[in-house]
Design a protein around this motif. Structure first.
Motif, short mmCIF file in Angstrom:
data_model
loop_
_atom_site.label_atom_id
_atom_site.label_comp_id
_atom_site.label_asym_id
_atom_site.label_seq_id
_atom_site.Cartn_x
_atom_site.Cartn_y
_atom_site.Cartn_z
N GLN A 137 0.85 -1.19 0.00
CA GLN A 137 0.00 0.00 0.00
C GLN A 137 0.89 1.25 0.00
O GLN A 137 1.80 1.36 0.82
CB GLN A 137 -0.88 0.00 1.26
CG GLN A 137 -2.01 0.99 1.24
CD GLN A 137 -3.22 0.45 0.50
OE1 GLN A 137 -3.36 -0.76 0.34
NE2 GLN A 137 -4.07 1.33 0.04
N PRO A 138 0.66 2.19 -0.93
CA PRO A 138 1.45 3.43 -0.89
C PRO A 138 1.09 4.27 0.33
O PRO A 138 -0.08 4.37 0.70
CB PRO A 138 1.05 4.14 -2.20
CG PRO A 138 -0.27 3.55 -2.59
CD PRO A 138 -0.28 2.15 -2.07
N VAL A 139 2.09 4.86 0.96
CA VAL A 139 1.86 5.64 2.17
C VAL A 139 2.75 6.88 2.14
O VAL A 139 3.89 6.84 1.66
CB VAL A 139 2.13 4.79 3.44
CG1 VAL A 139 3.56 4.32 3.48
CG2 VAL A 139 1.80 5.57 4.71
N THR A 140 2.21 7.99 2.63
CA THR A 140 2.97 9.23 2.81
C THR A 140 3.27 9.38 4.29
O THR A 140 2.36 9.51 5.11
CB THR A 140 2.17 10.45 2.32
OG1 THR A 140 1.89 10.29 0.92
CG2 THR A 140 2.96 11.73 2.53
N LEU A 141 4.55 9.36 4.64
CA LEU A 141 4.97 9.52 6.03
C LEU A 141 5.33 10.98 6.31
O LEU A 141 5.89 11.67 5.45
CB LEU A 141 6.18 8.64 6.34
CG LEU A 141 5.98 7.13 6.24
CD1 LEU A 141 7.29 6.40 6.54
CD2 LEU A 141 4.89 6.66 7.20
N THR A 142 4.98 11.44 7.50
CA THR A 142 5.33 12.79 7.94
C THR A 142 5.72 12.73 9.41
O THR A 142 5.40 11.76 10.11
CB THR A 142 4.14 13.76 7.77
OG1 THR A 142 3.00 13.25 8.48
CG2 THR A 142 3.79 13.95 6.32
N GLY A 143 6.36 13.79 9.87
CA GLY A 143 6.77 13.84 11.26
C GLY A 143 6.43 15.18 11.90
O GLY A 143 6.59 16.23 11.27
N LEU A 144 5.93 15.13 13.12
CA LEU A 144 5.76 16.33 13.94
C LEU A 144 6.91 16.36 14.94
O LEU A 144 7.11 15.39 15.67
CB LEU A 144 4.41 16.31 14.68
CG LEU A 144 3.14 16.48 13.83
CD1 LEU A 144 1.91 16.41 14.72
CD2 LEU A 144 3.16 17.79 13.08
N ALA A 145 7.65 17.46 14.98
CA ALA A 145 8.83 17.55 15.82
C ALA A 145 8.60 18.52 16.96
O ALA A 145 8.10 19.63 16.76
CB ALA A 145 10.04 17.98 15.00
#
Length: 291
Positions: A137-145
């Motif tokens: 499954q394609p996924v977009t990862l992001t991060g909150l810092a």
């Protein structure tokens, strides 16, 4: 109070009264609402409102028998750009709430990547319709810092960059072969790790560790979806929270040959971000599945 609210520009929020004002605003003037049938048989809703470029707050809960919305939990989100990874994906429900965690094994990272699923309502919709999701499954990862530092880049010429890229491709292929049981690949990886350890032990006596290691992606603390990361800044932009006016940095990182976006409050950044420099910080990893 969610500890990553400050990452999207709510650092001055101190009291529950202030939080209630924001959450009521999300529920009354939302930008997106997703409905799905909950496990209890009630109607589950995920209500979201943006407070800047691709960032905001989601409120999740159920509608009771009187058709009144009962909030269960909320979380800040940041939606990144592009497809970060396309690997075999697993999704599991959290024990305490109707929220979800995703996990995948990416050979570029070397560990199982666990993230908080942003679009849990959409996932419930798909499952409720009886759709069988593919393993890959394609996924977009992001991060909150919550905090971050800017480091200078490691100086490299074109030949060094080419050699490193070739070595990365070779290692990724060895990882794939080792995953499928190739004993020769496993042996080669073991020898490579021993050589790396020997090289680091020798250079660390006269060099700073961040001149030897130019990027990493490591689990951090007890919570499984928080990571200590360092990577090269590929793109950087700033904008302001539309409610508080606080400045927010959106940074695109290349970390272990994987690109993803990080969102951080300017108050929590030490240094000036710029393309080519490196970002080092602790992030809460989120992901958005694309159906």
């Amino acid at each position: 109070m969610h500890s990553f609210l400050r990452s999207i520009g709510f650092s001055e929020m101190k009291t529950k009264k202030d939080l209630d004002i924001i959450l009521n605003q999300v529920m009354d003037r939302y930008d997106e609402k997703v409905l799905a049938e909950a496990e209890s048989g009630q109607l589950f809703a995920q209500i979201s409102k943006d407070y800047g470029c691709d960032m905001g707050i989601s409120v999740c809960g159920e509608y009771d028998e009187n058709d009144e919305f009962q909030m269960e939990y909320y979380f800040p989100y940041f939606k990144g750009t592009g497809i970060t990874t396309q690997e075999k994906m697993m999704v599991e429900r959290h024990a305490g709430t109707e929220s979800y965690a995703g996990a995948c094994d990416d050979v570029r990272i070397g560990v199982t990547v666990i993230f908080y699923l942003q679009n849990g309502g959409e996932y419930k919709q798909q499952i409720g319709r009886g759709c069988e999701l593919p393993d890959i499954q394609p996924v977009t990862l992001t991060g909150l810092a919550r905090e971050g530092k800017i480091l200078l880049p490691v100086q490299k010429d074109k030949e060094q960059v080419r050699i490193e890229q070739e070595a990365t491709r070779t290692r990724n292929q060895l990882m794939l072969d080792a995953r499928s049981g190739d004993e020769e690949a496993i042996e080669n990886l073991t020898m490579e790790d021993m050589d790396t350890y020997s090289m680091v032990c020798k250079r660390i006596q006269t060099e700073d560790v961040f001149s030897i290691v130019d990027s990493y992606f490591m689990p951090y603390g007890i919570e499984c979806d928080q990571y200590n990361v360092m990577g090269e800044i590929m793109d950087c932009s700033s904008f302001r929270n539309t409610y508080t006016g606080e400045e927010i940095f959106q940074i695109t990182l290349s970390c272990n040959d994987m690109q993803f976006d990080v969102c951080i409050n300017a108050k929590d950044m030490l240094g000036e971000p710029a393309i080519g420099r490196r970002f080092k910080g602790i992030i809460w990893l989120q992901g958005q599945l694309h159906f």
